[in-house]
Design a protein around this motif. Sequence first.
Motif, PDB file in Angstrom:
ATOM      1  N   PHE A  58      10.686  -2.769  12.552  1.00  0.00           N
ATOM      2  CA  PHE A  58      10.105  -3.970  13.166  1.00  0.00           C
ATOM      3  C   PHE A  58       9.429  -3.639  14.496  1.00  0.00           C
ATOM      4  CE2 PHE A  58      10.603  -7.817  15.837  1.00  0.00           C
ATOM      5  CZ  PHE A  58       9.813  -8.683  15.096  1.00  0.00           C
ATOM      6  N   LEU A  59      10.083  -2.823  15.319  1.00  0.00           N
ATOM      7  CA  LEU A  59       9.494  -2.456  16.609  1.00  0.00           C
ATOM      8  C   LEU A  59       8.262  -1.568  16.433  1.00  0.00           C
ATOM      9  CD1 LEU A  59      12.756  -1.766  18.668  1.00  0.00           C
ATOM     10  CD2 LEU A  59      11.170  -3.682  18.949  1.00  0.00           C
ATOM     11  N   CYS A  60       8.277  -0.683  15.433  1.00  0.00           N
ATOM     12  CA  CYS A  60       7.092   0.138  15.168  1.00  0.00           C
ATOM     13  C   CYS A  60       5.915  -0.727  14.734  1.00  0.00           C
ATOM     14  CB  CYS A  60       7.404   1.182  14.095  1.00  0.00           C
ATOM     15  SG  CYS A  60       8.378   2.590  14.663  1.00  0.00           S
ATOM     16  N   LEU A  61       6.190  -1.741  13.906  1.00  0.00           N
ATOM     17  CA  LEU A  61       5.125  -2.653  13.500  1.00  0.00           C
ATOM     18  C   LEU A  61       4.505  -3.332  14.720  1.00  0.00           C
ATOM     19  CD1 LEU A  61       6.415  -4.513  10.294  1.00  0.00           C
ATOM     20  CD2 LEU A  61       4.586  -2.842  10.455  1.00  0.00           C
ATOM     21  N   LEU A  62       5.363  -3.850  15.595  1.00  0.00           N
ATOM     22  CA  LEU A  62       4.861  -4.530  16.791  1.00  0.00           C
ATOM     23  C   LEU A  62       4.127  -3.562  17.717  1.00  0.00           C
ATOM     24  CD1 LEU A  62       7.835  -6.903  17.709  1.00  0.00           C
ATOM     25  CD2 LEU A  62       5.737  -7.452  16.463  1.00  0.00           C
ATOM     26  N   GLY A  63       4.606  -2.317  17.809  1.00  0.00           N
ATOM     27  CA  GLY A  63       3.967  -1.342  18.686  1.00  0.00           C
ATOM     28  C   GLY A  63       2.618  -0.862  18.181  1.00  0.00           C
ATOM     29  N   ILE A  64       2.443  -0.822  16.858  1.00  0.00           N
ATOM     30  CA  ILE A  64       1.183  -0.348  16.290  1.00  0.00           C
ATOM     31  C   ILE A  64       0.095  -1.421  16.385  1.00  0.00           C
ATOM     32  CG2 ILE A  64       0.079   0.295  14.099  1.00  0.00           C
ATOM     33  CD1 ILE A  64       2.496   1.900  13.404  1.00  0.00           C
ATOM     34  N   ILE A  65       0.462  -2.693  16.386  1.00  0.00           N
ATOM     35  CA  ILE A  65      -0.530  -3.777  16.411  1.00  0.00           C
ATOM     36  C   ILE A  65      -1.486  -3.649  17.599  1.00  0.00           C
ATOM     37  CG2 ILE A  65      -0.821  -6.260  16.752  1.00  0.00           C
ATOM     38  CD1 ILE A  65       1.565  -6.713  14.945  1.00  0.00           C
ATOM     39  N   PRO A  66      -0.998  -3.564  18.861  1.00  0.00           N
ATOM     40  CA  PRO A  66      -1.964  -3.429  19.972  1.00  0.00           C
ATOM     41  C   PRO A  66      -2.724  -2.105  19.941  1.00  0.00           C
ATOM     42  CG  PRO A  66       0.280  -3.139  20.779  1.00  0.00           C
ATOM     43  CD  PRO A  66       0.393  -3.611  19.354  1.00  0.00           C
ATOM     44  N   LEU A  67      -2.088  -1.025  19.454  1.00  0.00           N
ATOM     45  CA  LEU A  67      -2.803   0.250  19.365  1.00  0.00           C
ATOM     46  C   LEU A  67      -3.942   0.174  18.358  1.00  0.00           C
ATOM     47  CD1 LEU A  67       0.193   2.784  19.450  1.00  0.00           C
ATOM     48  CD2 LEU A  67      -1.386   2.206  21.304  1.00  0.00           C
ATOM     49  N   ALA A  68      -3.696  -0.493  17.217  1.00  0.00           N
ATOM     50  CA  ALA A  68      -4.760  -0.665  16.227  1.00  0.00           C
ATOM     51  C   ALA A  68      -5.891  -1.529  16.770  1.00  0.00           C
ATOM     52  CB  ALA A  68      -4.193  -1.280  14.946  1.00  0.00           C
ATOM     53  N   GLU A  69      -5.526  -2.563  17.529  1.00  0.00           N
ATOM     54  CA  GLU A  69      -6.561  -3.424  18.117  1.00  0.00           C
ATOM     55  C   GLU A  69      -7.381  -2.666  19.155  1.00  0.00           C
ATOM     56  OE1 GLU A  69      -8.611  -5.913  20.805  1.00  0.00           O
ATOM     57  OE2 GLU A  69      -6.810  -4.793  21.382  1.00  0.00           O
ATOM     58  N   ARG A  70      -6.719  -1.876  19.994  1.00  0.00           N
ATOM     59  CA  ARG A  70      -7.442  -1.086  20.996  1.00  0.00           C
ATOM     60  C   ARG A  70      -8.302  -0.003  20.344  1.00  0.00           C
ATOM     61  NH1 ARG A  70      -8.656  -3.181  25.504  1.00  0.00           N
ATOM     62  NH2 ARG A  70      -8.974  -4.760  23.888  1.00  0.00           N
ATOM     63  N   LEU A  71      -7.833   0.535  19.207  1.00  0.00           N
ATOM     64  CA  LEU A  71      -8.629   1.523  18.481  1.00  0.00           C
ATOM     65  C   LEU A  71      -9.923   0.897  17.987  1.00  0.00           C
ATOM     66  CD1 LEU A  71      -8.566   4.484  17.412  1.00  0.00           C
ATOM     67  CD2 LEU A  71      -7.662   3.563  15.275  1.00  0.00           C
ATOM     68  N   VAL A  81       2.683  -3.435   0.550  1.00  0.00           N
ATOM     69  CA  VAL A  81       1.438  -4.114   0.198  1.00  0.00           C
ATOM     70  C   VAL A  81       1.077  -5.195   1.211  1.00  0.00           C
ATOM     71  CG1 VAL A  81       0.263  -5.490  -1.581  1.00  0.00           C
ATOM     72  CG2 VAL A  81       1.765  -3.621  -2.243  1.00  0.00           C
ATOM     73  N   ILE A  82       2.064  -5.837   1.809  1.00  0.00           N
ATOM     74  CA  ILE A  82       1.792  -6.991   2.667  1.00  0.00           C
ATOM     75  C   ILE A  82       1.977  -6.656   4.149  1.00  0.00           C
ATOM     76  CG2 ILE A  82       2.367  -9.383   3.154  1.00  0.00           C
ATOM     77  CD1 ILE A  82       1.082  -8.890   0.411  1.00  0.00           C
ATOM     78  N   LEU A  83       3.138  -6.149   4.539  1.00  0.00           N
ATOM     79  CA  LEU A  83       3.432  -5.978   5.962  1.00  0.00           C
ATOM     80  C   LEU A  83       2.620  -4.851   6.603  1.00  0.00           C
ATOM     81  CD1 LEU A  83       7.311  -6.527   6.091  1.00  0.00           C
ATOM     82  CD2 LEU A  83       5.463  -8.175   6.465  1.00  0.00           C
ATOM     83  N   LEU A  84       2.606  -3.682   5.966  1.00  0.00           N
ATOM     84  CA  LEU A  84       1.884  -2.550   6.556  1.00  0.00           C
ATOM     85  C   LEU A  84       0.381  -2.813   6.711  1.00  0.00           C
ATOM     86  CD1 LEU A  84       3.593   0.572   4.906  1.00  0.00           C
ATOM     87  CD2 LEU A  84       4.026  -0.463   7.143  1.00  0.00           C
ATOM     88  N   PRO A  85      -0.310  -3.346   5.694  1.00  0.00           N
ATOM     89  CA  PRO A  85      -1.747  -3.590   5.878  1.00  0.00           C
ATOM     90  C   PRO A  85      -2.070  -4.641   6.935  1.00  0.00           C
ATOM     91  CG  PRO A  85      -1.209  -3.488   3.551  1.00  0.00           C
ATOM     92  CD  PRO A  85       0.087  -3.542   4.290  1.00  0.00           C
ATOM     93  N   ILE A  86      -1.212  -5.647   7.102  1.00  0.00           N
ATOM     94  CA  ILE A  86      -1.481  -6.651   8.135  1.00  0.00           C
ATOM     95  C   ILE A  86      -1.523  -5.990   9.504  1.00  0.00           C
ATOM     96  CG2 ILE A  86      -0.476  -8.626   9.341  1.00  0.00           C
ATOM     97  CD1 ILE A  86       0.359  -9.747   6.686  1.00  0.00           C
ATOM     98  N   VAL A  87      -0.620  -5.045   9.726  1.00  0.00           N
ATOM     99  CA  VAL A  87      -0.618  -4.309  10.991  1.00  0.00           C
ATOM    100  C   VAL A  87      -1.852  -3.423  11.107  1.00  0.00           C
ATOM    101  CG1 VAL A  87       0.606  -2.577  12.343  1.00  0.00           C
ATOM    102  CG2 VAL A  87       1.887  -4.362  11.161  1.00  0.00           C
ATOM    103  N   GLY A  88      -2.172  -2.700  10.029  1.00  0.00           N
ATOM    104  CA  GLY A  88      -3.313  -1.797  10.073  1.00  0.00           C
ATOM    105  C   GLY A  88      -4.640  -2.516  10.199  1.00  0.00           C
ATOM    106  N   ASN A  89      -4.716  -3.748   9.700  1.00  0.00           N
ATOM    107  CA  ASN A  89      -5.968  -4.500   9.730  1.00  0.00           C
ATOM    108  C   ASN A  89      -6.064  -5.442  10.913  1.00  0.00           C
ATOM    109  OD1 ASN A  89      -6.871  -3.333   7.324  1.00  0.00           O
ATOM    110  ND2 ASN A  89      -5.905  -4.897   6.067  1.00  0.00           N
ATOM    111  N   ALA A  90      -5.252  -5.223  11.932  1.00  0.00           N
ATOM    112  CA  ALA A  90      -5.283  -6.122  13.094  1.00  0.00           C
ATOM    113  C   ALA A  90      -6.657  -6.115  13.761  1.00  0.00           C
ATOM    114  CB  ALA A  90      -4.201  -5.715  14.097  1.00  0.00           C
ATOM    115  N   ALA A  91      -7.262  -4.929  13.879  1.00  0.00           N
ATOM    116  CA  ALA A  91      -8.576  -4.836  14.530  1.00  0.00           C
ATOM    117  C   ALA A  91      -9.646  -5.536  13.704  1.00  0.00           C
ATOM    118  CB  ALA A  91      -8.947  -3.372  14.749  1.00  0.00           C
TER     119      ALA A  91
END
Length: 455
Positions: A110-123, A334-344
Amino acid sequence: MDNTHSLGVEINSQLEMGSLDGKTRSDLEDLNLVSSQPIDRKTSSLNITSQKSFFGPPDSKEFGCKCIFSCIVYSIKTVLFSNKLNLLLPCGPLAIVVDKLTNHQGWVFFLCLLGIIPLAERLGWATEQLAFYTGPTVGGLLNATFGNATELIISMHALESNMIRVVQQSLLGSILSNMLLVLGCAFFGGGIVHYNKEQVFDKASAAMNSGLLLMAVMGLLFPTVLHFTHTELHYGKSELLLSRFSSCIMLVAYGAYIFFQFTSQRNLYTPVNEEESPTDRSSDDEEVPDMSKWESVIWLFILTALISVLSGYLVNAIEGASIAMNIPVAFVSVILLPIVGNAAEHAGAIMFAVKNKLDICLGVAIGSSTQVAMFGIPFCVVVAWIMGRPMDLNFQPFETATLIMTVLVVAFMLQEGTSNYFKGLMLIFCYLIVAASFFVHIDPESIKDQPKTQL
């Protein structure tokens, strides 16, 4: 000649003493009698602290060090403190600490998901900054490529752990998320803001992307049918051979698509909006980058490295998180990981739709889906081949049927070349149905795939 030289010396001396007014000075400069270089040099030396580039030439070593330090501080402040999502950045280090000190894999995931979201957006943001210095074609491809960098990084870590089904499902989920959720939210947001007029986009570009997606469906469909009809010429080998051959063909096709974009007279990433007014164009011209080209490149490498580190912890925590939260691995992949990766992509597509730039919006959403289907999945198959992992294009009947229906629904939505909030709402509802289906779906394959027959 001597009189002219003496006249120039006299005028320059008077200018340095401030004895000539601005009008006289400008007139003389127009006649090339006075050089503005000394005064320009003084002005640039006074304003050097306002430069944002890392590589501006300083006047002195001491002042240059201060300038570079201030530029670095400004760059860090711009990247890390200019977006509210960056409040989630501490979740990344916290996830590593929790993983080292405890055995709560659910919290680590859960914390990794939250931590990757801003990094993906900044990327994605850093990619947009770099796109200011490139053409629209290169900029669109950069947005699609680095927008999918998170999914590819997660896939590489999963391949190292032999989690082939996680790789397949996360890439499939990225396609579904981009085509249904991201595009649906963009259409809905743009339709609500521009309620009184119909939004239009280029049908030719949308049709080309739909054709590539149908080709990707063909590449995934035949290995699946071959496996479940038990019609392989060499059992355990033909399916894998067909997958690798089809992957190579898809990579060549995607390369030809890129070449076509660069060489065609019409740029598929250039917005085509017949209702764009001159005031809209002037407002677009006022957009300027927040950092230099090399700063953008450096931040792309830094953010990619940080996402790679967190992705390793994320992949290792998937199985434990699935057990701890009592959620199927298929739903997580299929659902949780792509939502994080597609934040940007999610934020960018909605922003462009609200600004009535639907062609760029489609380039982000559908372009990302096309790149994952025609490049991401075949690339992972080839990398797995090099690594000795038996990854194929057999995505199981349930996942393949979901992809086929998604591509068909989106292709029908795009065939008119228009958008409204109701189309976006339908795409969002379709994604909710897909998410609910994977929540009750049990994957017949284990998360730790058994090695298949090697060639």
